[in-house]
Scaffold this motif. Structure first.
Motif, short mmCIF file in Angstrom:
data_model
loop_
_atom_site.label_atom_id
_atom_site.label_comp_id
_atom_site.label_asym_id
_atom_site.label_seq_id
_atom_site.Cartn_x
_atom_site.Cartn_y
_atom_site.Cartn_z
N ALA A 127 0.83 -1.20 0.00
CA ALA A 127 0.00 0.00 0.00
C ALA A 127 0.87 1.25 0.00
O ALA A 127 1.97 1.28 0.56
CB ALA A 127 -0.93 0.00 1.20
N ALA A 128 0.34 2.31 -0.62
CA ALA A 128 1.03 3.60 -0.65
C ALA A 128 0.00 4.71 -0.53
O ALA A 128 -1.11 4.60 -1.06
CB ALA A 128 1.83 3.75 -1.94
N SER A 129 0.35 5.76 0.18
CA SER A 129 -0.52 6.92 0.29
C SER A 129 -0.52 7.67 -1.03
O SER A 129 0.54 7.99 -1.58
CB SER A 129 -0.05 7.84 1.42
N VAL A 130 -1.72 7.96 -1.55
CA VAL A 130 -1.79 8.54 -2.89
C VAL A 130 -2.54 9.87 -2.94
O VAL A 130 -2.51 10.55 -3.97
CB VAL A 130 -2.45 7.57 -3.89
N GLY A 131 -3.24 10.26 -1.89
CA GLY A 131 -3.98 11.51 -1.97
C GLY A 131 -4.70 11.82 -0.68
O GLY A 131 -4.92 10.94 0.16
N THR A 132 -5.07 13.08 -0.51
CA THR A 132 -5.69 13.56 0.72
C THR A 132 -6.86 14.48 0.39
O THR A 132 -6.78 15.27 -0.55
CB THR A 132 -4.67 14.31 1.58
N VAL A 133 -7.93 14.37 1.16
CA VAL A 133 -9.03 15.33 1.12
C VAL A 133 -8.99 16.11 2.42
O VAL A 133 -9.03 15.53 3.51
CB VAL A 133 -10.39 14.63 0.95
N GLY A 134 -8.90 17.43 2.36
CA GLY A 134 -8.73 18.28 3.53
C GLY A 134 -7.32 18.83 3.56
O GLY A 134 -6.35 18.10 3.34
N THR A 135 -7.20 20.14 3.83
CA THR A 135 -5.89 20.78 3.74
C THR A 135 -5.21 21.00 5.08
O THR A 135 -4.01 21.23 5.13
CB THR A 135 -6.03 22.15 3.05
N SER A 136 -5.98 20.89 6.17
CA SER A 136 -5.40 21.18 7.48
C SER A 136 -5.01 19.89 8.19
O SER A 136 -5.83 19.00 8.39
CB SER A 136 -6.39 21.94 8.36
N ALA A 137 -3.73 19.78 8.56
CA ALA A 137 -3.23 18.63 9.28
C ALA A 137 -2.98 18.95 10.75
O ALA A 137 -2.29 18.20 11.45
CB ALA A 137 -1.95 18.11 8.64
N VAL A 138 -3.58 20.05 11.23
CA VAL A 138 -3.39 20.46 12.62
C VAL A 138 -4.45 19.79 13.48
O VAL A 138 -5.64 19.91 13.22
CB VAL A 138 -3.50 21.99 12.75
N GLY A 139 -4.02 19.08 14.51
CA GLY A 139 -4.97 18.44 15.39
C GLY A 139 -4.50 17.07 15.82
O GLY A 139 -3.31 16.83 16.01
N ILE A 140 -5.45 16.13 15.97
CA ILE A 140 -5.16 14.78 16.44
C ILE A 140 -4.96 13.89 15.22
O ILE A 140 -5.88 13.69 14.42
CB ILE A 140 -6.32 14.25 17.30
N ALA A 141 -3.77 13.36 15.06
CA ALA A 141 -3.42 12.59 13.86
C ALA A 141 -3.66 11.11 14.06
O ALA A 141 -3.40 10.55 15.13
CB ALA A 141 -1.97 12.84 13.48
N LEU A 142 -4.17 10.45 13.01
CA LEU A 142 -4.22 8.99 12.94
C LEU A 142 -3.15 8.56 11.95
O LEU A 142 -3.20 8.92 10.77
CB LEU A 142 -5.58 8.48 12.48
N ALA A 143 -2.17 7.83 12.44
CA ALA A 143 -1.11 7.33 11.57
C ALA A 143 -1.69 6.37 10.54
O ALA A 143 -2.77 5.78 10.73
CB ALA A 143 -0.03 6.64 12.39
N ASP A 144 -1.00 6.20 9.44
CA ASP A 144 -1.47 5.29 8.39
C ASP A 144 -1.70 3.90 8.95
O ASP A 144 -0.87 3.35 9.68
CB ASP A 144 -0.45 5.22 7.26
#
Length: 819
Positions: A388-405
């Motif tokens: 698996a590889a990360s290929v894209g994101t919806v949402g521009t803000s990564a500030v907050g509580i992160a869920l790792a892949d």
């Protein structure tokens, strides 16, 4: 299809011979079962003598010594060796042949399960079961070859004519012994084998059938309306072959607030997997850079073949989830953003970010991988995803509580999402399911083919159990069937009572009904017993060739073997019986079509055909039954009580009844029931295949208004036995409802039994809610209320166990245990 030559002494790996040693002969030293040519009595096994054949007086066959050669059956015929030959008297179904000795003892008991069910339904069952088993033995010898390799072809007329044709074709296809091999038993209608002993080793040499002749099963189970083309099966009525369904599902990871009760589980339809997501950000003063208008895009799985190698492709033109709405109803201020997997890849993992203050979703990141077929024809195929590889994101803000892949295990693939949504996307979890390959085939269509085509397949884990329809009695369409609805039953095998099959849910059409005219009588036509499925249909047509009558044949399923807890049960299909009376209108039947039966080892899974205002034509879709084996958990509440609005500070725990009283009409001003169950025995990696809530009522009254009893999911499980109306937890999320009727006097006395009635709720929402709670805190709570009626139920304190509230859960492990 190989080089067409099989050696007798230097024997290569051969499916037909292996099957003979494993199950056909009961051991390779026993007399072979089949039709055998002879020249004198000594050529025949003990108890048989060499006689002139019934249908071909130039042929000598081994017959029972007690017979006269004309009235008795040869070896392998009805009453022949092992009872595994021709059709039994009075039974005109092919099931009586296959399952009487051939399919039941070899295909269903061991061969089909151990090879086909090991992984690849389409390739495995097609090439082993149908090419080696049904085609070479059942059709060539056991069923007398009369099937012509095709159940549909053999039964194009009637079964009475089939018997005659079978006996005739038996004598025209006499197996030839060739050293250690029986070349005749390997013959199919696409290819015949004869002995060639001109070399150092005798071999069975193949000859392709003449192009254009009827063609039976060989490399797939598409056996209806086929012809031979250079020895290959071709010309099927509709495209058919391998398909993939993703069974059950578990949720992995969590972004945002998954305790929000408005949870919506959305899985891609059968044969589809998630391939992309879309959504927009909020830009208001209250909601800032949170996701709303969220969708998941599904793609259609296709198995393609090139140069003898099968692979998986994904057509991006699939379903959008949710199909008619979106997750998050707040009007977005920003542009729609999209993240899509590369071509022929599916979502198998994800990550993202939630806002720290509200815990709502800011960002979702998808991880994609190709889906691979792993294994081979001999050992069986399975589906795994690649790296698996990360290929894209919806949402521009990564500030907050992160869920790792986080990714689905390799043996699972993405199936859909579980979203928690109000105005915005509060929380989201990825759902991973087990991909299972199966073969699909569509039979000949009876009736007209000039109107709008339809094709409707039951959801994953479900099979066809009947039909609903309107019998039209007026207007231009009088005498025809319309609004035909296929009815699917959900089946499970569980680990109680030596494994049984249960039809635990019957639900409506997997698609829109066929035909639109509603006048006339509504008819319901279901298999008579809960473990039965549709295995054949036969249509009655009027003078214009339109459908006025439908006869349905049903057969029971049963589990024949399951060592320990394998992922798939071994399924036996019993003898079929036609439902009576037929599903019919008042129209005359000018032409009664012969039954179209599912190929051996398969059952109905949907329908195809044509319809306009009424039903014009119908065909049956079939597949091999795949039943996951689940553990069955039946539990009663650990805590239940009712709360009363007129006594808002009082608790009512410990009683042997639960009162659900109309909130606006009852003398007490309304009573709700609260119940909680312990889910700790459900494993952290388990999927909930099915769940049902049952409660036994014994008294009540219909005050008026809405009489539905609503089952609401309780937010949190902090409530206790001392809970009152004023301290009860919120329960804003409805899981469904039931309706019970009690008339008579308005006096509702908990000490009086009027009659026992059972309220039942089984739905995907209930199963999803149980699965979510099992992940959160291993407890599950509901609140029951009704606006117009009153009903009194037995509680967990009631003396008779079988009348207590019950939660019935089927679950099975999908995720591997933690290391």
């Amino acid at each position: 299809m190989g080089d067409g030559n099989v050696k007798a002494r230097s024997v290569p790996r051969l499916v037909g011979l292996a099957l003979g040693c494993m199950g056909l002969l009961g051991g390779c030293g026993d007399p072979p079962s089949g039709v055998f040519a002879c020249e004198e009595d000594s050529d025949c096994p003990e108890g048989y003598s060499c006689r002139i054949g019934k249908a071909d007086e130039s042929a000598l066959l081994c017959y029972d010594s007690a017979g006269d050669g004309q009235g008795s059956e040869p070896m392998g015929g009805a009453g022949g060796a092992g009872g595994a030959g021709g059709e039994r008297p009075g039974d005109d179904t092919d099931a009586s042949v296959d399952d009487a000795g051939m399919d039941a003892s070899v295909d269903d008991a061991g061969m089909d399960a151990s090879v086909d069910d090991a992984g690849m339904d389409a390739a495995m069952d097609a090439s082993v079961d149908d090419a080696g088993m049904d085609a070479s033995v059942d059709d060539a010898g056991m069923n007398g070859g009369g099937d012509g390799g095709s159940d549909a072809a053999a039964e194009a007329g009637s079964d009475s004519s089939t018997d005659a044709a079978t006996d005739a074709s038996v004598d025209s296809r006499i197996p030839v012994t060739c050293g250690d091999l029986d070349c005749g038993s390997m013959t199919t209608t696409c290819r015949s084998y004869s002995c060639d002993d001109s070399g150092s080793d005798a071999v069975c040499k193949a000859t392709d059938a003449t192009d254009g002749t009827p063609c039976g099963p060989d490399d797939d189970i598409c056996v209806w309306d086929q012809t031979c083309a250079t020895g290959e099966c071709a010309g099927t009525t509709q495209p058919c072959g391998p398909a993939v369904e993703v069974m059950d599902a578990v949720t992995i990871g969590e972004i945002g607030n998954i305790s929000e009760p408005r949870d919506l589980a959305n899985d891609c339809p059968i044969g589809e997997v998630p391939i992309g997501i879309s959504g927009a950000e909020t830009e208001g003063t209250f909601y800032i850079k949170l996701l709303t208008g969220f969708h998941v895009q599904c793609g259609k799985l296709k198995i393609v073949e090139s140069g003898g190698v099968h692979s998986i492709e994904i057509d991006p033109a699939g379903t959008s989830l949710p199909p008619d709405s979106q997750f998050g109803g707040y009007t977005p201020r920003g542009a729609t953003q999209t993240a899509t997997c590369p071509a022929n890849q599916a979502i198998v993992g994800y990550g993202g970010t939630a806002e720290a203050l509200t815990n709502a979703v800011r960002q979702v990141r998808i991880r994609c991988a190709p889906l691979n077929l792993v294994g081979d024809l001999q050992s069986g195929y399975r589906i795994e995803h690649g790296a698996a590889a990360s290929v894209g994101t919806v949402g521009t803000s990564a500030v907050g509580i992160a869920l790792a892949d986080i990714d689905c295990p390799k043996h699972l693939v993405g199936r859909g999402i579980q979203a928690f949504s109000g105005d915005i996307l509060d929380g989201v979890m990825l759902r991973c399911g087990e991909p299972i390959m199966r073969s699909l085939t569509t039979g000949p269509e009876d009736g007209l083919t000039g109107s709008t085509a339809f094709d409707s397949t039951c959801p994953a884990g479900s099979y066809l159990v009947g039909f609903d329809a309107n019998a039209l009695d007026s207007g231009d369409e009088a005498g025809r069937l319309s609004v035909l609805t296929p009815v699917c039953g959900r089946f499970f095998a569980h680990d109680a009572s030596g494994l049984v099959v249960e039809n635990v849910e019957v639900f409506g059409s997997p698609g829109s009904p066929f035909g639109t005219t509603n006048n006339g009588t509504r008819l319901a036509h279901r298999c008579a017993n809960p473990n039965e499925v549709v295995v054949a249909v036969e249509s009655g047509l009027d003078a214009a060739g339109r459908v006025t009558e439908l006869k349905v044949h049903c057969a029971p399923l049963s589990v024949t073997a399951a060592a320990g807890m394998p992922s798939q049960a071994t399924i036996a299909i019993g003898d079929a019986a036609v439902l009576s009376p037929a599903l019919s209108s008042t129209g005359s039947v000018v032409e009664a079509r012969a039954p179209h039966r599912c190929p051996a080892g398969t059952v109905g899974v949907g329908v195809a055909g044509h319809a306009d205002t009424a039903l014009d034509g119908l065909a049956l879709r079939c597949t091999h039954p795949k039943l996951p084996i689940s553990k069955r958990l039946t539990i009663t509440p650990t805590l239940d009580l009712h709360i009363v609005s007129s006594s808002p500070d009082s608790s009512f725990d410990g009683l042997d009844y639960l009162m659900v009283e109309a909130r606006n009409e009852g003398p007490g001003g309304g009573s709700d029931a609260l119940l909680r169950w312990d889910l700790s025995s459900i494993g952290a990696g388990d999927a909930v295949s099915y769940a049902e809530l049952r409660m036994t009522a014994y008294n009540g009254f219909a005050w008026g208004g809405n009489g539905d009893v609503y089952v609401q999911r309780v937010a949190g499980n902090s409530w206790t036995a001392a809970t009152t109306w004023n301290t009860a937890p919120e329960a804003p999320s409805s899981l469904g409802s039931w309706w019970l009727w009690y008339g008579g006097t308005s006096t509702v006395n908990p000490g009086v039994v009027k009659s026992l009635k059972v309220g039942r709720l089984h739905s995907d929402r209930l199963g999803d809610a149980i699965r979510s709670e099992a992940l959160l805190d291993s407890e599950f709570g509901v609140r029951l209320y009704c606006g117009g009626y009153t009903s009194v139920y037995r509680s967990a304190s009631f003396a008779e166990v079988d009348q207590r509230p019950t939660l019935d859960i089927f679950h099975r492990p999908l995720l591997p245990p933690a290391p």
